[in-house]
Write a protein that holds these residues in place. Structure first.
Motif, short mmCIF file in Angstrom:
data_model
loop_
_atom_site.label_atom_id
_atom_site.label_comp_id
_atom_site.label_asym_id
_atom_site.label_seq_id
_atom_site.Cartn_x
_atom_site.Cartn_y
_atom_site.Cartn_z
N SER A 70 -10.15 -3.46 -6.38
CA SER A 70 -9.36 -3.74 -5.18
C SER A 70 -8.14 -4.60 -5.48
CB SER A 70 -10.23 -4.45 -4.15
OG SER A 70 -11.33 -3.64 -3.84
N HIS A 71 -7.02 -4.20 -4.93
CA HIS A 71 -5.81 -5.01 -4.95
C HIS A 71 -5.73 -5.79 -3.64
CE1 HIS A 71 -3.46 -2.68 -8.16
NE2 HIS A 71 -4.71 -2.30 -8.22
N GLN A 72 -4.81 -6.75 -3.59
CA GLN A 72 -4.65 -7.51 -2.35
C GLN A 72 -4.27 -6.61 -1.20
OE1 GLN A 72 -5.89 -10.07 -1.88
NE2 GLN A 72 -5.52 -11.67 -3.37
N ASN A 73 -3.60 -5.50 -1.51
CA ASN A 73 -3.14 -4.63 -0.42
C ASN A 73 -3.89 -3.31 -0.36
OD1 ASN A 73 -1.12 -6.56 0.27
ND2 ASN A 73 -0.01 -5.88 -1.56
N ARG A 107 -13.00 -8.44 -7.93
CA ARG A 107 -11.75 -8.64 -7.20
C ARG A 107 -11.98 -8.43 -5.71
NH1 ARG A 107 -8.06 -4.42 -10.58
NH2 ARG A 107 -8.25 -5.40 -12.63
N THR A 108 -11.25 -9.17 -4.89
CA THR A 108 -11.38 -9.01 -3.44
C THR A 108 -10.03 -8.63 -2.84
OG1 THR A 108 -10.90 -11.35 -3.08
CG2 THR A 108 -13.21 -10.75 -3.33
N THR A 109 -10.07 -8.30 -1.57
CA THR A 109 -8.84 -7.95 -0.85
C THR A 109 -8.65 -8.94 0.29
OG1 THR A 109 -8.96 -5.62 -1.42
CG2 THR A 109 -7.78 -6.16 0.60
N ARG A 110 -7.44 -9.46 0.39
CA ARG A 110 -7.10 -10.50 1.36
C ARG A 110 -7.44 -10.06 2.79
NH1 ARG A 110 -1.39 -11.27 0.34
NH2 ARG A 110 -2.00 -12.31 -1.57
N ASP A 116 -0.98 -9.48 -7.22
CA ASP A 116 -1.76 -8.86 -6.15
C ASP A 116 -3.21 -8.57 -6.56
OD1 ASP A 116 -1.18 -6.77 -7.87
OD2 ASP A 116 -1.01 -5.30 -6.24
N SER A 175 -6.66 -10.47 -7.11
CA SER A 175 -7.18 -11.80 -6.79
C SER A 175 -7.67 -12.52 -8.04
CB SER A 175 -8.33 -11.68 -5.77
OG SER A 175 -9.41 -10.96 -6.33
#
Lengths: 335, 335
Positions: free
Chosen positions: B124-127, B146-149, B187, B189
């Motif tokens: 996962s990317h931030q977006n 990884r996480t997404t905002r 981007d 995390s």
């Protein structure tokens, strides 16, 4: 689980085609024109239609999914995955990866329960039971890279014997007379062909007194480290070592590096042309098997077989032998 | 496709249990006794019964399959696959790998059409839009690594900031005053946390005149090679380089090796403790994120969520932060 309420009926109405054409177009059936595929795709995107693989399975016994049985720990294979993925995708199929586990069979259930239309086998041993089981159930499959003895099936393999022969000629031409091989398990067709090609060429072209010790192990980094321990203990230490896989050669080079300056490095040659073989710290001379191209060809063979069978045609067995290429870097020069 | 004519009715009769017990036993439901599971398994093997995942989907909206969305080209991930596979298998689930393709979404259809019970997201990317789409459809998922905002969901991440802080302290303790970082995309995390932990620690603990150039790139071998080209062109060349991933550090070390004897190697440190970091030719000092253990935890979190949901319980969101460990080898000493 949420199930979309838009059906292929809605898409058919929107695109002004029959419902059967919708499913064939969305699978990329080559008999549907590009213009129709485009119209159906656009309609299904406008409506937010998600084809249900469950519905597909029941109505047509075709899932649109191909299973790839592979070893994910193997440094050689990662490159083949995108190649198969793209070739299958372009032909309208999804890809499921089945990670091979040496000690258990139960995960293979998905290969037999109607979830996939066909299988690409990349990890077959000479005594694998899976190919025979697939054949018995009439599930289409193709061998990639390795085959299983006595099974008549589509296959795409590298000219492993030819590549190994070229390496024997290279080393003899460089004047080596004491050449070892770190050979792989004899129940892997690819490893067995490399060993046969190499030892036959040395026997034929070599001088009578040629030394040719063969150390057998797995096709792994660890086997290369163990192989070096065996080679350094030999009374007449070989001046050249041909490894049956790049992973083995890289294990060998790491073992030599660990010994530091004291070690006199023999000529070292690998097989596969894996990405790591090109790293400057190794600069490994090796044999390119064009594995990504092989993976594409295997995907194409399998899809062609599936689609011919769906039209009632039983295609003849096809066996493709892909030529190999020697990649000269610097590790074949002793240091 | 051949479909077995033996049904779960036949197995139920043979094992003298109800049909419902047969399906639960074959899925390894923890509420069925080991003895019953054994009796049902033996009966189904005697009869040659293959459970149909198609039938399973329609009757119970539970497929027994978990999808893992991953990047197969990433040197860090191969180790996590067997860990997830085994954890899911022990809990009665099969694993489907979805190979992430940066430019297209269509292969994600299988995540939405009822083919899987839940999803493990590793890329996962931030977006990324996928987490929000899964959430909207009530498909259970977990973030691994990884996480997404802005998405409230189960996650298992490493203490990336803490690990990076430890490296800053190590380098300051060794007397470095000109320390570069090859940082990852902002981007991601995980990469952002490593950068924040590192630069914050340098700012807080470092002397005023400390140099700390940050070169940004991907988390790849190639980015490490490019990074070295940028570092050598600097007027005050850094004496230490912290890389946001092992792959970057290994690209850097290869670029240095390619320059040969002329290159004075700075202290080089990676992050991940990937298998290759331990190879003697690199002997890379790095930070272990215990990724295989994280993968096991993520699998367990997801299965627990799925099973609680199937009993009508909505579990609270759980976020696990796994401590990291510095692995001291030799590359943090300049050569």
């Amino acid at each position: 689980m949420t199930v979309s309420r838009i059906t292929s009926h809605d898409v058919a109405r929107e695109a002004q085609v029959s419902q059967a054409t919708v499913s064939r177009a969305l699978r990329g059936d080559p008999q549907i024109s590009a213009a129709t595929i485009e119209r159906v795709t656009a309609a299904s995107e406008r409506l937010g239609y998600v084809p249900s693989s469950v519905g597909r399975s029941l109505s047509r016994r075709a899932t649109g999914q191909i299973a790839v049985v592979t070893e994910l720990g193997n440094l050689t294979y990662p490159d083949t995955i995108p190649a198969m993925h793209d070739e299958l995708h372009n032909r309208g199929y999804g890809m499921l990866l089945i990670s091979e586990h040496p000690t258990r069979d139960s995960d293979h259930a998905i290969l037999f329960d109607g979830s996939v239309d066909g299988v690409i086998l990349t990890t077959s041993h000479q005594n694998s039971e899976l190919p025979a089981r697939l054949q018995k159930r009439n599930i289409p499959f193709v061998f990639l890279n390795r085959t299983t003895r006595g099974i008549e099936a589509d296959s795409v393999t590298a000219d492993n014997a030819g590549g190994a022969r070229s390496i024997a000629q290279l080393l003899l031409g460089d004047g080596h007379t004491n050449i070892a091989m770190l050979a792989g398990p004899s129940d892997l067709s690819s490893a067995a062909d490399r060993e046969r090609g190499f030892t036959t060429a040395l026997r034929k072209d070599g001088i009578e007194a040629l030394m040719r010790p063969v150390v057998r192990g797995d096709l792994t980094y660890e086997a290369g480290r163990l192989g070096w321990a065996q080679l350094v203990s030999m009374r007449n230490r070989p001046t050249a070592v041909f490894c049956s896989a790049d992973a083995v050669a890289i294990g060998l080079l790491n073992a030599i590096a660990e010994q530091g300056e004291r070690a006199h490095r023999p000529a070292v040659i690998g097989f596969d042309n894996s990405p790591i073989s090109g790293w400057p710290v190794f600069s490994l001379t090796t044999v390119d098997t064009h594995l990504a191209e092989m993976a594409r060809l295997a995907s194409a063979l399998l899809v062609e077989r599936i689609e011919q069978l769906s039209h009632g045609i039983i295609p003849p067995v096809r066996r493709l032998l892909v030529p190999t290429t020697v990649v000269l870097r610097t590790s074949h020069v002793p240091a």
